[in-house]
Design a protein around this motif. Structure first.
Motif, PDB file in Angstrom:
ATOM      1  N   MET A 119       0.861  -1.176   0.000  1.00 49.13           N
ATOM      2  CA  MET A 119       0.000   0.000   0.000  1.00 49.13           C
ATOM      3  C   MET A 119       0.906   1.236   0.000  1.00 49.13           C
ATOM      4  O   MET A 119       1.648   1.464   0.941  1.00 49.13           O
ATOM      5  N   ASN A 120       0.826   2.024  -1.072  1.00 46.25           N
ATOM      6  CA  ASN A 120       1.636   3.239  -1.114  1.00 46.25           C
ATOM      7  C   ASN A 120       0.972   4.341  -0.278  1.00 46.25           C
ATOM      8  O   ASN A 120      -0.135   4.171   0.229  1.00 46.25           O
ATOM      9  N   ARG A 121       1.648   5.466  -0.144  1.00 46.47           N
ATOM     10  CA  ARG A 121       1.142   6.524   0.742  1.00 46.47           C
ATOM     11  C   ARG A 121      -0.171   7.126   0.251  1.00 46.47           C
ATOM     12  O   ARG A 121      -1.040   7.476   1.046  1.00 46.47           O
ATOM     13  N   ARG A 122      -0.322   7.251  -1.033  1.00 48.43           N
ATOM     14  CA  ARG A 122      -1.572   7.815  -1.570  1.00 48.43           C
ATOM     15  C   ARG A 122      -2.761   6.925  -1.225  1.00 48.43           C
ATOM     16  O   ARG A 122      -3.801   7.399  -0.769  1.00 48.43           O
ATOM     17  N   VAL A 123      -2.604   5.628  -1.431  1.00 49.03           N
ATOM     18  CA  VAL A 123      -3.667   4.673  -1.091  1.00 49.03           C
ATOM     19  C   VAL A 123      -3.875   4.645   0.424  1.00 49.03           C
ATOM     20  O   VAL A 123      -5.011   4.586   0.900  1.00 49.03           O
ATOM     21  N   ALA A 124      -2.799   4.717   1.181  1.00 51.89           N
ATOM     22  CA  ALA A 124      -2.912   4.730   2.646  1.00 51.89           C
ATOM     23  C   ALA A 124      -3.733   5.925   3.106  1.00 51.89           C
ATOM     24  O   ALA A 124      -4.592   5.799   3.994  1.00 51.89           O
ATOM     25  N   ARG A 125      -3.500   7.093   2.510  1.00 50.03           N
ATOM     26  CA  ARG A 125      -4.275   8.287   2.876  1.00 50.03           C
ATOM     27  C   ARG A 125      -5.751   8.103   2.513  1.00 50.03           C
ATOM     28  O   ARG A 125      -6.636   8.461   3.287  1.00 50.03           O
ATOM     29  N   GLN A 172      -2.242  -3.719   5.490  1.00 46.69           N
ATOM     30  CA  GLN A 172      -2.119  -2.409   6.122  1.00 46.69           C
ATOM     31  C   GLN A 172      -0.649  -2.002   6.158  1.00 46.69           C
ATOM     32  O   GLN A 172       0.178  -2.754   6.626  1.00 46.69           O
ATOM     33  N   SER A 173      -0.355  -0.817   5.660  1.00 46.96           N
ATOM     34  CA  SER A 173       1.012  -0.311   5.774  1.00 46.96           C
ATOM     35  C   SER A 173       1.176   0.366   7.132  1.00 46.96           C
ATOM     36  O   SER A 173       0.194   0.735   7.786  1.00 46.96           O
ATOM     37  N   GLU A 174       2.404   0.548   7.533  1.00 46.08           N
ATOM     38  CA  GLU A 174       2.674   1.248   8.785  1.00 46.08           C
ATOM     39  C   GLU A 174       2.174   2.690   8.711  1.00 46.08           C
ATOM     40  O   GLU A 174       1.661   3.227   9.688  1.00 46.08           O
ATOM     41  N   PHE A 175       2.322   3.305   7.551  1.00 44.31           N
ATOM     42  CA  PHE A 175       1.855   4.681   7.374  1.00 44.31           C
ATOM     43  C   PHE A 175       0.335   4.756   7.544  1.00 44.31           C
ATOM     44  O   PHE A 175      -0.184   5.658   8.206  1.00 44.31           O
ATOM     45  N   PHE A 176      -0.394   3.824   6.974  1.00 48.07           N
ATOM     46  CA  PHE A 176      -1.848   3.745   7.113  1.00 48.07           C
ATOM     47  C   PHE A 176      -2.241   3.661   8.588  1.00 48.07           C
ATOM     48  O   PHE A 176      -3.080   4.423   9.062  1.00 48.07           O
ATOM     49  N   LYS A 177      -1.607   2.761   9.310  1.00 52.46           N
ATOM     50  CA  LYS A 177      -1.907   2.610  10.739  1.00 52.46           C
ATOM     51  C   LYS A 177      -1.536   3.866  11.516  1.00 52.46           C
ATOM     52  O   LYS A 177      -2.272   4.301  12.399  1.00 52.46           O
ATOM     53  N   GLN A 178      -0.407   4.473  11.156  1.00 55.25           N
ATOM     54  CA  GLN A 178       0.023   5.701  11.828  1.00 55.25           C
ATOM     55  C   GLN A 178      -1.013   6.811  11.638  1.00 55.25           C
ATOM     56  O   GLN A 178      -1.333   7.535  12.583  1.00 55.25           O
ATOM     57  N   LEU A 179      -1.549   6.937  10.435  1.00 56.51           N
ATOM     58  CA  LEU A 179      -2.555   7.975  10.172  1.00 56.51           C
ATOM     59  C   LEU A 179      -3.817   7.759  10.996  1.00 56.51           C
ATOM     60  O   LEU A 179      -4.336   8.691  11.621  1.00 56.51           O
ATOM     61  N   ILE A 180      -4.310   6.537  11.021  1.00 58.78           N
ATOM     62  CA  ILE A 180      -5.562   6.275  11.732  1.00 58.78           C
ATOM     63  C   ILE A 180      -5.379   6.366  13.243  1.00 58.78           C
ATOM     64  O   ILE A 180      -6.103   7.088  13.928  1.00 58.78           O
ATOM     65  N   PHE A 181      -4.410   5.619  13.761  1.00 63.35           N
ATOM     66  CA  PHE A 181      -4.235   5.609  15.215  1.00 63.35           C
ATOM     67  C   PHE A 181      -3.744   6.957  15.726  1.00 63.35           C
ATOM     68  O   PHE A 181      -4.191   7.429  16.770  1.00 63.35           O
TER      69      PHE A 181
END
Length: 136
Positions: free
Chosen positions: A1-7, A38-47
């Motif tokens: 999952m790249n950053r754009r998709v994570a956002r 789930q990428s780490e960036f995705f989790k970082q954004l949500i949590f």
């Protein structure tokens, strides 16, 4: 999952949590495609966004003119909250990248008007917090 998709996925999850009061895990499960990791960036954004929501909302509220945070649309609020978290807490991403990505997300979900609204709120917040000078 790249950053754009994570956002994109994080904004969807935050929107769902705001709209339905669902828990984080349920929201995450509902926005991920089958076998999507789930990428780490995705989790970082949500949590991160949910953990810092009070500070984020104070910052947003201080930069709204003629609006309250509760009056904002759920999608716009989710995108702005997530972008504010990223600009305040994720130091390896330039503020202008986060800013532009948030505007594009808003346009994708709500059209040009939503893009302009997100642009205005984030621009004022960046100016007030001097974020443009801190990390570019």
């Amino acid at each position: 999952m790249n950053r754009r998709v994570a956002r994109l996925r994080a904004a969807q999850a935050l929107y769902q949590m705001d709209l339905t009061n669902s828990d984080i895990e349920s929201a995450i499960e509902s926005v991920l495609d089958d076998n999507e990791e789930q990428s780490e960036f995705f989790k970082q954004l949500i949590f991160g966004t949910t953990e810092k929501i009070e500070k984020i909302d104070e910052t947003i509220s201080a930069n709204l003119k003629g609006w309250t945070i509760s009056r904002m649309g759920h999608v716009d609020r989710a995108i702005i909250r997530m972008a504010m978290f990223e600009m305040l807490e994720v130091e390896d991403i330039p503020v202008n990248v986060t800013f532009n990505e948030a505007i594009e997300l808003a346009k994708a979900f709500g059209g040009e008007e939503a893009g302009r609204f997100v642009n205005g709120v984030l621009s004022k917040s960046i100016e007030t917090l001097n974020l443009d000078r801190k990390r570019n």
